[in-house]
Motif scaffolding. Structure first.
Motif, short mmCIF file in Angstrom:
data_model
loop_
_atom_site.label_atom_id
_atom_site.label_comp_id
_atom_site.label_asym_id
_atom_site.label_seq_id
_atom_site.Cartn_x
_atom_site.Cartn_y
_atom_site.Cartn_z
N VAL A 102 0.84 -1.21 0.00
CA VAL A 102 0.00 0.00 0.00
C VAL A 102 0.87 1.25 0.00
O VAL A 102 0.64 2.20 -0.77
N TYR A 103 1.89 1.27 0.84
CA TYR A 103 2.81 2.42 0.87
C TYR A 103 3.66 2.48 -0.39
O TYR A 103 4.01 3.58 -0.85
N ASP A 104 4.02 1.32 -0.94
CA ASP A 104 4.76 1.31 -2.21
C ASP A 104 3.97 2.04 -3.29
O ASP A 104 4.50 2.88 -4.02
N GLN A 105 2.70 1.71 -3.40
CA GLN A 105 1.86 2.29 -4.46
C GLN A 105 1.61 3.78 -4.22
O GLN A 105 1.64 4.58 -5.16
N ALA A 106 1.37 4.14 -2.96
CA ALA A 106 1.08 5.54 -2.66
C ALA A 106 2.31 6.43 -2.80
O ALA A 106 2.20 7.61 -3.16
N SER A 107 3.49 5.88 -2.53
CA SER A 107 4.72 6.67 -2.60
C SER A 107 5.40 6.57 -3.96
O SER A 107 6.29 7.36 -4.28
N GLY A 108 5.00 5.58 -4.76
CA GLY A 108 5.55 5.45 -6.11
C GLY A 108 6.66 4.45 -6.27
O GLY A 108 7.07 4.15 -7.39
N SER A 109 7.19 3.91 -5.15
CA SER A 109 8.26 2.92 -5.23
C SER A 109 8.42 2.26 -3.87
O SER A 109 7.79 2.65 -2.89
N LYS A 110 9.33 1.27 -3.80
CA LYS A 110 9.64 0.61 -2.54
C LYS A 110 10.58 1.44 -1.68
O LYS A 110 10.85 1.10 -0.51
N LEU A 111 11.11 2.51 -2.22
CA LEU A 111 12.14 3.28 -1.53
C LEU A 111 11.65 3.83 -0.19
O LEU A 111 12.41 3.83 0.80
N PHE A 112 10.42 4.30 -0.13
CA PHE A 112 9.90 4.88 1.11
C PHE A 112 9.94 3.85 2.24
O PHE A 112 10.40 4.14 3.35
N MET A 113 9.46 2.65 1.97
CA MET A 113 9.44 1.62 3.01
C MET A 113 10.83 1.06 3.28
O MET A 113 11.14 0.68 4.41
N GLN A 114 11.67 1.01 2.27
CA GLN A 114 13.06 0.58 2.50
C GLN A 114 13.75 1.50 3.49
O GLN A 114 14.55 1.07 4.32
N ARG A 115 13.43 2.79 3.40
CA ARG A 115 14.07 3.77 4.29
C ARG A 115 13.40 3.88 5.65
O ARG A 115 14.06 4.12 6.66
N ASN A 116 12.08 3.71 5.68
CA ASN A 116 11.34 4.10 6.88
C ASN A 116 10.65 2.98 7.63
O ASN A 116 10.21 3.19 8.77
N ALA A 117 10.51 1.81 7.03
CA ALA A 117 9.89 0.70 7.74
C ALA A 117 10.83 0.21 8.84
O ALA A 117 12.05 0.39 8.75
N PRO A 118 10.30 -0.39 9.89
CA PRO A 118 11.16 -0.93 10.95
C PRO A 118 12.07 -2.02 10.40
O PRO A 118 11.69 -2.72 9.45
N LYS A 119 13.24 -2.18 10.98
CA LYS A 119 14.18 -3.18 10.49
C LYS A 119 13.85 -4.58 10.98
O LYS A 119 14.37 -5.56 10.46
N ASN A 120 13.00 -4.68 11.98
CA ASN A 120 12.58 -5.98 12.49
C ASN A 120 11.07 -6.02 12.70
O ASN A 120 10.48 -5.06 13.18
N ILE A 121 10.48 -7.14 12.33
CA ILE A 121 9.09 -7.43 12.68
C ILE A 121 9.11 -8.71 13.51
O ILE A 121 9.61 -9.74 13.06
N LEU A 122 8.62 -8.61 14.73
CA LEU A 122 8.57 -9.77 15.62
C LEU A 122 7.16 -10.35 15.59
O LEU A 122 6.20 -9.67 15.96
N LEU A 123 7.04 -11.58 15.14
CA LEU A 123 5.75 -12.25 15.10
C LEU A 123 5.62 -13.14 16.34
O LEU A 123 6.48 -13.99 16.60
#
Length: 282
Positions: A102-123
């Motif tokens: 969703v953020y990829d599409q809204a921002s135009g690329s994967k770059l936004f999430m590559q830079r700003n998403a957390p580096k870890n997701i704990l399930l």
């Protein structure tokens, strides 16, 4: 002068030290491999490979889901069960669909999430009685109750709300919550007493009871509710009692600040993000 003979007995500590030293000189070899120092082996599973190809490589996000999750918890006293291996990929496919993509599409690329998403997701397989998720300083998001996940085909508004709420905390830290936002309802934040605070939250200008805890939770609740459940948000604004109390006006002020923050600081059209998410939830 007559000399006095004294019998000398060494102190007990010296005797014990001598015995200990002699025992340490034994040259028996103990062949016990050390965990994490060469004795531990790890084999990549099909789940690990999928997470590597689908999440780590494109987004630089490591998904932690194995039996050491308690070591990665913000609360070391909380006993956590890992998620069932069979649920990890279906769960993460949904998470990608309703969040990362969703953020990829809204921002135009994967770059936004590559830079700003957390580096870890704990399930975490277990549910936490106090939280569905926790954001930890922008570096990690923990998501609880994975073992309750049933189907990738079902629309899970609870999961969507949780991940967008937790990510909103990270975006708030990145962009900063304007002072003007905090001033709108500053007199009615209740802190730790939000559960027992008097007054209807909507009438006071809050989208939920939890939003009254503090400005950070208020911001995260507004972002996640407007994105995930815009129909509910619109119904609150249209409620005659909320309008008369002034709550609707305060909510609209918060909405304006949030949408401007996304546009000016994050370079994302909030309403486009909302529309893209709604399409992914169908």
């Amino acid at each position: 002068m007559k000399k006095k003979l004294v019998n000398y007995f060494p102190p007990l500590s010296i005797i014990l030290f001598a015995l200990l030293f002699s025992s340490c000189k034994r040259e028996d070899t103990i062949n016990i491999p050390l965990i994490d120092l060469g004795g531990d082996t790890w084999v990549q599973s099909a789940t690990d490979k999928w997470l590597y190809d689908s999440v780590l490589v494109p987004y630089n996000i490591e998904v932690i889901y194995k039996s050491n999750i308690s070591q990665n918890s913000a609360d070391p006293n909380l006993l956590l069960a890992p998620p069932a291996d069979s649920l990890v990929i279906p769960y993460m496919k949904v998470l990608k669909k309703i969040w990362l993509t969703v953020y990829d599409q809204a921002s135009g690329s994967k770059l936004f999430m590559q830079r700003n998403a957390p580096k870890n997701i704990l399930l975490v397989g277990s549910s936490d009685p106090n939280a569905a998720g926790v954001a930890e300083g922008g570096a990690k998001i923990s998501l609880f109750g994975v073992n309750n996940f049933r189907s990738a085909a079902a629309v899970d508004l609870g999961l969507a709300h949780t991940v967008h709420h937790e990510f909103a905390h990270q975006l708030a830290a990145l962009a900063g919550i304007p002072t003007a936002y905090a001033l709108i309802t500053r007199a009615d934040y209740a802190g730790a007493g939000w559960r027992v605070a008097t007054g209807d939250p909507n009438h006071l200008g809050f989208i939920s009871a939890y939003a009254r805890k503090d400005v950070g939770e208020d911001f995260a609740e507004m972002v996640s509710t407007m994105l995930v459940n815009p129909g509910f948000y619109a119904s609150v604004l249209a409620n005659p009692d909320v309008v008369r109390s002034g709550g609707a006006g305060k909510l609209k002020q918060k909405e304006q600040i949030i949408t401007e923050l996304f546009s000016d600081k994050l370079r994302i059209d909030f309403y486009q993000l909302q529309s893209t998410l709604q399409q992914s939830l169908k």
